[in-house]
Design a protein around this motif. Sequence first.
Motif, PDB file in Angstrom:
ATOM      1  N   PRO A  88       0.850  -1.199   0.000  1.00 39.73           N
ATOM      2  CA  PRO A  88       0.000   0.000   0.000  1.00 39.73           C
ATOM      3  C   PRO A  88       0.880   1.241   0.000  1.00 39.73           C
ATOM      4  N   PHE A  89       0.284   2.368  -0.289  1.00 42.09           N
ATOM      5  CA  PHE A  89       1.022   3.623  -0.183  1.00 42.09           C
ATOM      6  C   PHE A  89       0.196   4.604   0.605  1.00 42.09           C
ATOM      7  N   LEU A  90       0.867   5.599   1.147  1.00 41.02           N
ATOM      8  CA  LEU A  90       0.235   6.569   2.032  1.00 41.02           C
ATOM      9  C   LEU A  90       0.256   7.954   1.405  1.00 41.02           C
ATOM     10  N   GLY A  91      -0.633   8.811   1.875  1.00 39.22           N
ATOM     11  CA  GLY A  91      -0.592  10.210   1.485  1.00 39.22           C
ATOM     12  C   GLY A  91      -1.520  10.592   0.343  1.00 39.22           C
ATOM     13  N   ILE A  92      -2.042   9.620  -0.382  1.00 37.87           N
ATOM     14  CA  ILE A  92      -2.965   9.944  -1.467  1.00 37.87           C
ATOM     15  C   ILE A  92      -4.315  10.320  -0.872  1.00 37.87           C
ATOM     16  N   ILE A  93      -4.789   9.519   0.053  1.00 33.91           N
ATOM     17  CA  ILE A  93      -5.981   9.846   0.825  1.00 33.91           C
ATOM     18  C   ILE A  93      -5.472  10.113   2.237  1.00 33.91           C
ATOM     19  N   GLY A 104      -4.407  10.211   5.867  1.00 34.55           N
ATOM     20  CA  GLY A 104      -4.633   9.329   6.995  1.00 34.55           C
ATOM     21  C   GLY A 104      -4.985   7.899   6.631  1.00 34.55           C
ATOM     22  N   MET A 105      -4.861   7.535   5.375  1.00 31.30           N
ATOM     23  CA  MET A 105      -5.291   6.215   4.933  1.00 31.30           C
ATOM     24  C   MET A 105      -4.229   5.548   4.084  1.00 31.30           C
ATOM     25  N   ARG A 106      -4.214   4.232   4.136  1.00 37.06           N
ATOM     26  CA  ARG A 106      -3.417   3.463   3.184  1.00 37.06           C
ATOM     27  C   ARG A 106      -4.270   3.249   1.948  1.00 37.06           C
ATOM     28  N   ALA A 107      -3.654   3.353   0.800  1.00 33.39           N
ATOM     29  CA  ALA A 107      -4.365   3.090  -0.457  1.00 33.39           C
ATOM     30  C   ALA A 107      -3.732   1.865  -1.097  1.00 33.39           C
ATOM     31  N   TYR A 108      -4.554   0.966  -1.557  1.00 36.82           N
ATOM     32  CA  TYR A 108      -4.072  -0.239  -2.221  1.00 36.82           C
ATOM     33  C   TYR A 108      -4.370  -0.116  -3.709  1.00 36.82           C
ATOM     34  N   PRO A 109      -3.346  -0.105  -4.534  1.00 37.35           N
ATOM     35  CA  PRO A 109      -3.581   0.005  -5.972  1.00 37.35           C
ATOM     36  C   PRO A 109      -4.155  -1.291  -6.538  1.00 37.35           C
ATOM     37  N   LEU A 110      -4.851  -1.162  -7.665  1.00 41.55           N
ATOM     38  CA  LEU A 110      -5.352  -2.348  -8.375  1.00 41.55           C
ATOM     39  C   LEU A 110      -4.186  -3.122  -8.966  1.00 41.55           C
ATOM     40  N   GLY A 111      -3.112  -2.415  -9.231  1.00 44.16           N
ATOM     41  CA  GLY A 111      -1.920  -3.005  -9.830  1.00 44.16           C
ATOM     42  C   GLY A 111      -1.098  -1.892 -10.425  1.00 44.16           C
ATOM     43  N   ASN A 112      -0.038  -2.283 -11.142  1.00 42.99           N
ATOM     44  CA  ASN A 112       0.748  -1.268 -11.824  1.00 42.99           C
ATOM     45  C   ASN A 112       0.996  -1.707 -13.257  1.00 42.99           C
ATOM     46  N   ILE A 113       1.358  -0.745 -14.067  1.00 40.89           N
ATOM     47  CA  ILE A 113       1.568  -1.029 -15.482  1.00 40.89           C
ATOM     48  C   ILE A 113       2.651  -0.092 -16.020  1.00 40.89           C
ATOM     49  N   GLU A 114       3.417  -0.599 -16.957  1.00 42.81           N
ATOM     50  CA  GLU A 114       4.410   0.222 -17.644  1.00 42.81           C
ATOM     51  C   GLU A 114       3.769   0.783 -18.908  1.00 42.81           C
ATOM     52  N   LEU A 115       3.855   2.097 -19.066  1.00 46.27           N
ATOM     53  CA  LEU A 115       3.268   2.761 -20.229  1.00 46.27           C
ATOM     54  C   LEU A 115       4.287   3.705 -20.860  1.00 46.27           C
ATOM     55  N   PRO A 116       4.351   3.738 -22.192  1.00 47.81           N
ATOM     56  CA  PRO A 116       5.222   4.723 -22.836  1.00 47.81           C
ATOM     57  C   PRO A 116       4.572   6.106 -22.762  1.00 47.81           C
ATOM     58  N   ILE A 117       5.353   7.086 -22.366  1.00 49.52           N
ATOM     59  CA  ILE A 117       4.865   8.450 -22.224  1.00 49.52           C
ATOM     60  C   ILE A 117       5.704   9.348 -23.128  1.00 49.52           C
ATOM     61  N   MET A 118       5.037  10.213 -23.901  1.00 50.63           N
ATOM     62  CA  MET A 118       5.739  11.122 -24.793  1.00 50.63           C
ATOM     63  C   MET A 118       5.343  12.562 -24.484  1.00 50.63           C
ATOM     64  N   PHE A 119       6.328  13.433 -24.430  1.00 47.13           N
ATOM     65  CA  PHE A 119       6.085  14.855 -24.253  1.00 47.13           C
ATOM     66  C   PHE A 119       6.503  15.590 -25.514  1.00 47.13           C
ATOM     67  N   SER A 120       5.719  16.565 -25.927  1.00 43.63           N
ATOM     68  CA  SER A 120       5.937  17.493 -27.038  1.00 43.63           C
ATOM     69  C   SER A 120       5.398  16.941 -28.350  1.00 43.63           C
ATOM     70  N   ASP A 121       6.002  17.359 -29.475  1.00 48.76           N
ATOM     71  CA  ASP A 121       5.486  16.971 -30.789  1.00 48.76           C
ATOM     72  C   ASP A 121       6.603  16.353 -31.622  1.00 48.76           C
ATOM     73  N   CYS A 122       6.314  16.036 -32.874  1.00 46.40           N
ATOM     74  CA  CYS A 122       7.265  15.297 -33.713  1.00 46.40           C
ATOM     75  C   CYS A 122       8.552  16.071 -34.009  1.00 46.40           C
ATOM     76  N   SER A 123       8.576  17.381 -33.834  1.00 44.66           N
ATOM     77  CA  SER A 123       9.790  18.151 -34.120  1.00 44.66           C
ATOM     78  C   SER A 123      10.799  18.107 -32.968  1.00 44.66           C
ATOM     79  N   ASN A 124      10.326  17.859 -31.765  1.00 44.50           N
ATOM     80  CA  ASN A 124      11.198  17.838 -30.592  1.00 44.50           C
ATOM     81  C   ASN A 124      10.458  17.102 -29.478  1.00 44.50           C
ATOM     82  N   PHE A 125      10.725  15.810 -29.311  1.00 45.75           N
ATOM     83  CA  PHE A 125       9.968  15.042 -28.330  1.00 45.75           C
ATOM     84  C   PHE A 125      10.868  14.116 -27.533  1.00 45.75           C
ATOM     85  N   ARG A 126      10.321  13.668 -26.412  1.00 49.80           N
ATOM     86  CA  ARG A 126      10.974  12.673 -25.561  1.00 49.80           C
ATOM     87  C   ARG A 126       9.953  11.610 -25.231  1.00 49.80           C
TER      88      ARG A 126
END
Length: 188
Positions: A31-36, A38-60
């Motif tokens: 679990p992790f703390l601080g999202i709610i 005073g409470m522990r929060a239990y995630p449904l799970g985790n996933i790896e996702l590709p994230i892109m910032f900006s546009d085709c001329s200059n992106f990461r």
Amino acid sequence: MDGGSSLNILYVETFDAMGVSRSKLHTSIFPFLGIIPGMRAYPLGNIELPIMFSDCSNFRTETLIFEIVDFEGSYHAILGHPCYAKFMAVPNSTYIKLKMLGPNGVITVSGSFEQAYAYGPKHFELATAIANSVELQKLRRTVAEGALNSNEPTSSSAFRPIEDTKAIGVDPNDLTKTVWIGALLLAK
């Protein structure tokens, strides 16, 4: 952007809207703390996702791990320290901007002041309501357990500290003004 978060969080509503199957989630056992507050929060799970910032001329593009949480939030996702570290990005909460180096110069991602102002009170009210309901449930359980474990009435006069205490005067001119502190506290 959340400069204090040690997680990247994706709300389940957003995750489902992306059309990714829940079978792709990996098990999160901690679990992790601080999202709610005073409470522990239990995630449904985790996933790896590709994230892109900006546009085709200059992106990461980088792959980030997101914890999928099943409760209401004011945003679609929260980007925390793992995102900033992976992208070597610098967040500025005052200007609602995220800056990072791209192959063709600096990439600047700008947020919206209007949305921040609109969602700020909503997020605060949501977190407060959740925290209050959790605290109320804890209080009810504590009072009920205390009533079962004791033959004394559960009133404010039945309060008993869990350790030895002593009275300390806080006003030398008025001896009735005292505070009770734990007698077993170490002096530092």
